[in-house]
Motif scaffolding. Structure first.
Motif, PDB file in Angstrom:
ATOM      1  N   ALA A 116       0.840  -1.201   0.000  1.00 50.99           N
ATOM      2  CA  ALA A 116       0.000   0.000   0.000  1.00 50.99           C
ATOM      3  C   ALA A 116       0.876   1.253   0.000  1.00 50.99           C
ATOM      4  CB  ALA A 116      -0.885  -0.004   1.242  1.00 50.99           C
ATOM      5  N   ILE A 153      -7.776   1.119  11.691  1.00 51.36           N
ATOM      6  CA  ILE A 153      -8.419   1.478  10.423  1.00 51.36           C
ATOM      7  C   ILE A 153      -9.382   2.620  10.755  1.00 51.36           C
ATOM      8  CG2 ILE A 153      -9.727   0.596   8.439  1.00 51.36           C
ATOM      9  CD1 ILE A 153      -7.711  -1.537   8.706  1.00 51.36           C
ATOM     10  N   GLU A 184      -2.693   3.926   2.565  1.00 50.82           N
ATOM     11  CA  GLU A 184      -3.981   3.789   1.880  1.00 50.82           C
ATOM     12  C   GLU A 184      -4.624   2.481   2.300  1.00 50.82           C
ATOM     13  OE1 GLU A 184      -3.856   2.910  -2.353  1.00 50.82           O
ATOM     14  OE2 GLU A 184      -1.967   1.856  -2.128  1.00 50.82           O
ATOM     15  N   TYR A 185      -5.926   2.456   2.282  1.00 49.70           N
ATOM     16  CA  TYR A 185      -6.690   1.256   2.611  1.00 49.70           C
ATOM     17  C   TYR A 185      -6.779   0.394   1.359  1.00 49.70           C
ATOM     18  CZ  TYR A 185     -10.610  -1.629   4.102  1.00 49.70           C
ATOM     19  OH  TYR A 185     -11.412  -2.673   4.432  1.00 49.70           O
ATOM     20  N   GLU A 190      -7.664 -11.269   2.226  1.00 48.79           N
ATOM     21  CA  GLU A 190      -6.350 -11.531   2.818  1.00 48.79           C
ATOM     22  C   GLU A 190      -5.944 -12.983   2.672  1.00 48.79           C
ATOM     23  OE1 GLU A 190      -5.397  -9.755   6.686  1.00 48.79           O
ATOM     24  OE2 GLU A 190      -7.232  -8.576   6.453  1.00 48.79           O
TER      25      GLU A 190
HETATM   26  P1  AMP Z   1      -0.934  -5.801   9.851  1.00 48.46           P
HETATM   27  O1  AMP Z   1      -0.488  -6.101  11.254  1.00 48.46           O
HETATM   28  O2  AMP Z   1      -0.171  -4.737   9.190  1.00 48.46           O
HETATM   29  O3  AMP Z   1      -1.103  -7.023   9.003  1.00 48.46           O
HETATM   30  O4  AMP Z   1      -2.429  -5.300  10.009  1.00 48.46           O
HETATM   31  C1  AMP Z   1      -3.414  -6.045  10.711  1.00 48.46           C
HETATM   32  C2  AMP Z   1      -4.683  -6.128   9.908  1.00 48.46           C
HETATM   33  O5  AMP Z   1      -5.145  -4.833   9.552  1.00 48.46           O
HETATM   34  C3  AMP Z   1      -4.482  -6.843   8.567  1.00 48.46           C
HETATM   35  O6  AMP Z   1      -4.562  -8.238   8.711  1.00 48.46           O
HETATM   36  C4  AMP Z   1      -5.612  -6.259   7.760  1.00 48.46           C
HETATM   37  O7  AMP Z   1      -6.831  -6.898   8.072  1.00 48.46           O
HETATM   38  C5  AMP Z   1      -5.688  -4.839   8.231  1.00 48.46           C
HETATM   39  N1  AMP Z   1      -4.879  -3.949   7.388  1.00 48.46           N
HETATM   40  C6  AMP Z   1      -3.605  -3.574   7.568  1.00 48.46           C
HETATM   41  N2  AMP Z   1      -3.184  -2.748   6.589  1.00 48.46           N
HETATM   42  C7  AMP Z   1      -4.229  -2.578   5.771  1.00 48.46           C
HETATM   43  C8  AMP Z   1      -4.432  -1.814   4.561  1.00 48.46           C
HETATM   44  N3  AMP Z   1      -3.485  -1.041   4.046  1.00 48.46           N
HETATM   45  N4  AMP Z   1      -5.650  -1.892   3.989  1.00 48.46           N
HETATM   46  C9  AMP Z   1      -6.639  -2.646   4.523  1.00 48.46           C
HETATM   47  N5  AMP Z   1      -6.511  -3.370   5.643  1.00 48.46           N
HETATM   48  C10 AMP Z   1      -5.324  -3.335   6.274  1.00 48.46           C
END
Ligand code: AMP
Ligand code: GLY
Length: 421
Positions: A116, A153, A184-185, A190
């Motif tokens: 992202a 989020i 960015e979202y 996943e």
């Molecule tokens: P992470 O620890 O960075 O994997 O973030 C934990 C959870 O947040 C992920 O498993 C996703 O469900 C959500 N997430 C993290 N980054 C994003 C992103 N850029 N866009 C959408 N969902 C995200």
């Protein structure tokens, strides 16, 4: 081989369970282990890492396997290697892929690995300027380890700004939040990919899907994971190819170029957006509960796999993966993930059904033993694991097993693997 498994969760139990059935393994130790790992091996109560390394040296441990991230980030691999011990896991420097989200994002950018769009900053003003360019939802992440809670989020620009402010002030996550990522979202689905790496080569395990939210239908707060299954039908050969070429190979090459070759499990959290993989995060260890459903799917020697990876000889072996499916349902204690719960005795009915007995098992996590009785004492207490010819069959068995396990306040999701059914 005599093997030491470092950790105390269901993940470490499941690694131990696989090793306990492995013809290459003689003695098995857990440090510290839990109230059930003592049925697989011996629990060792040494927490300090140099003392543990000295113990392993003295005891002639042939291989150490590290389950969780904290000792990796603290440099357990370096400490063991200094003593000439063989240990499976990344060095302290390589473990920054998980230990610092800022390091990870900058690494991805440098090696053109898809992720992202983001900025990393410790300035509120800079974060706010970037937030104003984004359409909500907006993702804000603390740099350091926050036990899975460091990702917010935000549903509006204002919420994103106030989250950044809270993190930077140190109020929310202390030092871990003093640098932040705003990104960015990504809208997609996943996937968790696990590659066993030896610095240059890798072996892939089946792709898995985790269920991070507490409640059915992916509602409620985030948890460490409430269930998982593998292999997932959400991946095909074309997507595997993209993940290998665009993510795994450039990551291993990049880590070599950085002078920190990556050894250990590379757990890649991906968002698949319109068929394209984007890296959300790296973890430098097995997922929990993903490990509990991947271990039963490895038909070749797990000890040999991890030993070859730790001695840079992965090219000498092939791994044999079971062609069945595996589903794991986490049973958690009453107040998880908010607070601890009063220890509750665990009663497991005798499994009289041959089919269920042969195709399911429990992976124990937050349990302690007192006078021979097991008590639920942690947040995630155990995982009911089912195997089957289809996801449906594996899931039925996992849930049948859940029905045989009792403790006061037990809770679990009823819809694990719903995406695949
Ligand atoms: P992470 O620890 O960075 O994997 O973030 C934990 C959870 O947040 C992920 O498993 C996703 O469900 C959500 N997430 C993290 N980054 C994003 C992103 N850029 N866009 C959408 N969902 C995200
Ligand atoms: N189940 C996700 C994790 O272990 O991080």
């Amino acid at each position: 081989m005599d093997i030491l498994v470092v950790g105390s969760g269901g993940r470490e139990y499941s690694i131990g369970l696989a090793l306990s059935k492995d013809a290459n393994v003689e003695k098995l130790y857990f440090a510290p282990g839990n109230g059930a790992t003592d049925t697989l091996g011996e629990n060792i109560d040494i927490k300090e890492l140099t003392q543990l390394a000295d113990w392993a040296k003295e005891r002639g441990i042939d291989l150490t396997v590290v389950g969780h991230e904290a000792p990796l980030v603290d440099g357990i691999v370096d400490i063991f290697k200094e003593r000439g011990l063989v240990i499976f896991g990344p060095s302290k420097e390589a473990a920054r892929l998980e230990g610092s989200k800022v390091y990870m994002k900058n690494f991805l950018k440098k090696y053109h690995i898809p992720t992202a769009e983001y900025i990393e900053t410790s300035s509120k003003e800079e974060a706010n300027r970037f937030i104003e360019q984004l359409t909500p939802p907006i993702v804000v992440k603390a740099d350091g380890l926050c036990a899975g809670k460091g990702v917010i989020i935000a549903q509006s620009q204002d919420e994103a700004k106030s989250t950044v402010e809270e993190m930077l002030s140190g109020e929310k996550f202390g030092e871990a939040g003093k640098r932040v990522i705003v990104e960015e979202y990504l809208d997609g689905y996943e996937l968790s990919i696990f590659a066993i790496c030896d610095g240059k080569d890798f072996k892939l395990l089946p792709a898995a899907q985790d269920h991070k939210r507490l409640l059915d239908g992916d509602q409620g707060p985030n948890t460490g994971g409430m269930g998982a299954y593998a292999p997932t039908p959400l991946i095909d050969d074309k997507l595997y190819e993209k993940i290998i070429e665009q993510v795994i190979k450039p990551t291993l090459k990049g880590m070599q170029d950085e002078g920190t070759p990556y050894e250990g499990v590379l757990f890649i959290g991906l968002m698949i957006v319109n068929g394209e993989p984007k890296v959300l995060e790296f973890n430098v260890r097995f997922g929990d509960p993903e490990c509990e459903i991947l271990m039963p799917l490895i038909n070749s020697s797990v000890a040999d796999l991890l030993y070859k990876a730790a001695t840079k000889k992965l090219d000498e072996i092939d791994i044999k993966v079971d062609n069945r499916y595996c589903v794991g349902v986490v049973m958690a204690s009453e107040n998880y993930p908010y607070s601890s719960s009063k220890p509750a005795e665990i009663i497991i009915d005798e499994i009289v059904d041959d089919d269920l007995r042969e195709n399911s098992h429990i992976s124990f996590a937050g349990v302690t033993k007192e006078d021979g009785k097991l008590f639920a004492s942690g947040g995630r207490v155990l995982v009911c694991v089912g195997l089957g010819e289809s996801i449906h069959e594996a899931r039925e068995r996992a849930y049948d097993l859940c029905g045989q396990v009792h403790f006061v306040g037990k809770k679990f999701r009823r819809d694990i693997a719903y995406q695949a059914i």
